[in-house]
Design a protein around this motif. Structure first.
Motif, short mmCIF file in Angstrom:
data_model
loop_
_atom_site.label_atom_id
_atom_site.label_comp_id
_atom_site.label_asym_id
_atom_site.label_seq_id
_atom_site.Cartn_x
_atom_site.Cartn_y
_atom_site.Cartn_z
N GLY A 54 39.40 39.92 32.19
CA GLY A 54 40.41 39.34 32.58
C GLY A 54 40.83 39.84 34.20
N ASN A 55 40.67 41.17 34.22
CA ASN A 55 41.22 41.50 35.57
C ASN A 55 39.99 41.46 36.65
OD1 ASN A 55 43.40 44.00 35.90
ND2 ASN A 55 42.71 43.32 33.62
N ARG A 56 38.74 41.38 36.16
CA ARG A 56 37.65 41.06 37.06
C ARG A 56 37.67 39.61 37.41
NH1 ARG A 56 34.55 44.40 33.75
NH2 ARG A 56 33.66 42.51 32.40
N VAL A 57 37.91 38.51 36.59
CA VAL A 57 38.03 37.20 36.82
C VAL A 57 39.29 36.95 37.93
CG1 VAL A 57 38.39 34.97 35.93
CG2 VAL A 57 36.75 36.48 34.70
N VAL A 58 40.62 37.43 37.52
CA VAL A 58 41.41 37.29 38.33
C VAL A 58 41.39 37.67 39.89
CG1 VAL A 58 43.01 39.06 37.73
CG2 VAL A 58 44.09 37.01 38.38
N ASP A 59 40.83 38.60 39.69
CA ASP A 59 40.34 39.28 41.24
C ASP A 59 39.34 38.36 42.07
OD1 ASP A 59 40.79 41.96 42.94
OD2 ASP A 59 38.47 41.49 42.84
N LYS A 60 38.34 37.79 41.28
CA LYS A 60 37.47 36.94 42.12
C LYS A 60 38.07 35.86 42.29
CE LYS A 60 33.16 38.57 39.92
NZ LYS A 60 33.30 39.60 38.74
N VAL A 61 38.94 35.08 41.44
CA VAL A 61 39.71 34.02 41.82
C VAL A 61 40.68 34.09 42.87
CG1 VAL A 61 41.15 32.42 40.48
CG2 VAL A 61 39.32 33.20 39.40
N MET A 62 40.94 35.32 42.86
CA MET A 62 41.94 35.34 44.02
C MET A 62 41.29 35.42 45.43
SD MET A 62 44.81 38.35 45.00
CE MET A 62 45.99 37.60 43.69
N GLN A 63 40.10 35.96 45.33
CA GLN A 63 39.10 36.08 46.44
C GLN A 63 38.69 34.69 46.90
OE1 GLN A 63 39.12 39.09 47.72
NE2 GLN A 63 37.39 38.60 49.41
N ILE A 64 38.53 34.03 45.98
CA ILE A 64 37.72 32.59 46.53
C ILE A 64 38.95 31.54 46.83
CG2 ILE A 64 37.06 30.55 45.22
CD1 ILE A 64 35.64 32.13 43.18
N HIS A 65 40.17 31.91 46.65
CA HIS A 65 41.50 31.14 47.26
C HIS A 65 41.62 31.75 48.35
CE1 HIS A 65 41.72 29.49 43.28
NE2 HIS A 65 42.58 28.70 43.70
N GLY A 66 41.00 32.87 48.79
CA GLY A 66 41.54 33.51 50.13
C GLY A 66 43.02 33.79 50.29
N GLY A 67 43.71 33.57 51.54
CA GLY A 67 44.87 34.13 51.93
C GLY A 67 45.96 33.33 50.80
N MET A 68 45.74 31.94 50.36
CA MET A 68 46.44 31.17 49.52
C MET A 68 46.78 31.98 48.20
SD MET A 68 48.22 28.65 50.49
CE MET A 68 48.73 27.82 49.19
N GLY A 69 45.48 32.54 47.60
CA GLY A 69 45.49 33.48 46.53
C GLY A 69 46.50 34.44 46.38
N TYR A 70 46.70 34.96 47.55
CA TYR A 70 47.52 35.85 47.61
C TYR A 70 49.07 35.80 47.81
CZ TYR A 70 49.09 40.88 49.02
OH TYR A 70 49.49 41.96 49.34
#
Ligand SMILES: Cc1cc2nc3c(=O)[nH]c(=O)nc-3n(C[C@H](O)[C@H](O)[C@H](O)COP(=O)(O)OP(=O)(O)OC[C@H]3O[C@@H](n4cnc5c(N)ncnc54)[C@H](O)[C@@H]3O)c2cc1C
Length: 390
Positions: free
Chosen positions: A331-347
């Protein structure tokens, strides 16, 4: 061996999926807004309304025995239900259930605590952890000393989920110091059912996530003898049973959440263009999507194995630890990658990814940390309690 869901399991999965999409997901913006204003995620009245809607759809007491009015769906069904419900962060829990260890109560205790908890009239919490004893549950210091027909409890508990709202707590305290020392903490402790109005105090603990557990203080709290849950001096096993119940469920929650997150990333990658093409056409993004999908699938099968083992009436603790350890980290790995894919918007706080990011971190800590799960898994193998393979 059959690695597909039965028609009945598919039907339950579809029904709960529809409930989540129709009743829970539309509330997500409201939940985000309320949390940002420092309010509870949803008002209690709304949560109760949702519980009753779920009841209409047949989801009431999903893990409660039928003799107590529950649906007793079994562990495989529960795993499927938790995976679906965790596709949203709306903090919904089903009505009609109670802590597994409350069923050890005598008839009087069942009337006074178990049934009102199942019916939603009373809220419970469970307290083992203390400021000096988390992973090392044998090191608790809270004491209960007999005085006439009562026990006098003194000590502190910490990080207690639901401790701010509970009407009663099931608290573990030392009742025989000598026995406690002699058995290295495994005996000489007892589980007490303690009503809030017997005098314990709770204090909200602010955390990284959106719900706060409580610190509890017991200062000469007098508890009647009849409020001992289970046997005197044998409360340690009840504690382990309470903690063990939720272990693989953490993995199930992680699978549901990661699936929703990955779908968000797939949709976003197809829309977001850089240097003239969608980022979905970049290998760097494709690999993050592929690795996440494999990770989710691996966790799903560990969770289903833990649930299935329990449904067979077998000891599932080894598999529950595996499902919890792998699921929480996945879960931690996936949410991190998903944030990365969303770039600034993910943050940003415009999207719920950062909320899930904060929540996911807890999965590696509570109900036994990563390190404790590894300790259990390796000890089982090194001592030969469990063999490799199937
Ligand atoms: C939000 C939240 C809700 C919770 N809800 C409840 C609840 O309802 N009821 C309840 O009783 N408790 C609850 N807990 C407590 C939770 O179970 C403990 O926090 C957890 O078991 C870890 O204990 P600790 O925090 O004392 O860490 P410690 O035990 O102090 O561990 C610190 C670090 O050392 C590592 N470590 C410890 N021992 C070993 C070892 N032998 N080998 C290798 N590494 C080791 C740990 O893995 C961790 O990394 C909750 C905690 C949180 C954060």
């Amino acid at each position: 061996m059959h690695l597909r869901l039965t028609d009945e399991q598919k039907m339950v999965q579809q029904t709960i999926r529809k409930f989540v999409e129709k009743e829970l997901m539309p509330l997500e913006n409201e939940v985000l807004r309320r949390e940002r204003e420092g309010k509870p995620s949803l008002p209690e009245g709304k949560l109760q309304e949702l519980r009753l809607k779920a009841k209409e759809a047949g989801f009431w007491g999903i893990n409660t025995p039928e003799e107590y009015g529950g649906a007793d769906l079994g562990q495989m069904m529960m795993a499927l239900v938790y995976m679906e419900v965790s596709k949203t962060f709306v903090p919904f829990t089903f009505g009609g259930s109670a802590d597994n260890i409350l069923y050890y109560g005598n008839e009087e205790q069942k009337k006074k605590y178990l049934l009102p908890t199942i019916n939603g009239e009373k809220k419970s919490c469970f307290a083992m952890t203390e400021p000096g004893a988390g992973s090392d549950t044998t090191n608790i210091k809270m004491t209960a000393v007999k005085d006439g027909n009562e026990w006098v409890l003194n000590g502190e508990k910490t990080f207690i989920t639901g401790g701010n709202e509970a009407d009663f707590v099931m608290a573990i305290a030392i009742t025989d110091k000598e026995l406690h020392q002699k058995t290295r903490g495994r005996e000489g402790v007892t589980c007490f059912i303690v009503d809030r109005d017997m005098g314990w105090k709770s204090e909200f603990i602010h955390t990284m996530g959106e719900w706060g557990p409580a610190g509890l203080v017991f200062d000469n709290v007098r508890v009647p003898e009849e409020n001992i849950l289970g046997e005197l001096h044998k409360g340690y096993n009840l504690g382990l049973e309470w903690i063990g119940f939720a272990r693989w469920v953490v993995g199930a929650r992680a699978v549901g959440t990661a699936e929703r997150l990955l779908q968000m990333a797939i949709d976003y990658a197809k829309e977001r263009e850089t240097f003239g093409k969608p980022i979905a056409e970049r290998q760097a993004i494709q690999w993050m999507i592929a690795d996440s999908a494999v990770d989710i699938e691996a966790a799903r099968w560990l969770v289903l194995n833990a649930a299935w083992t329990l449904d067979q009436g077998e000891d599932n603790r080894h598999y529950a630890s595996m499902a919890k350890l792998y699921g929480a980290n996945m879960g931690n790995r996936v949410v991190d990658k998903v944030m990365q894919i969303h770039g600034g918007m993910g943050y940003t706080r415009e999207l719920p990814i950062e909320r899930w990011y904060r929540e996911a971190r807890l999965w590696r800590i509570y109900d036994g940390t990563d390190e404790i799960q590894r300790l259990i898994i390796s000890r089982n193998l090194l001592k030969g309690h469990v063999k490799l393979g199937i």
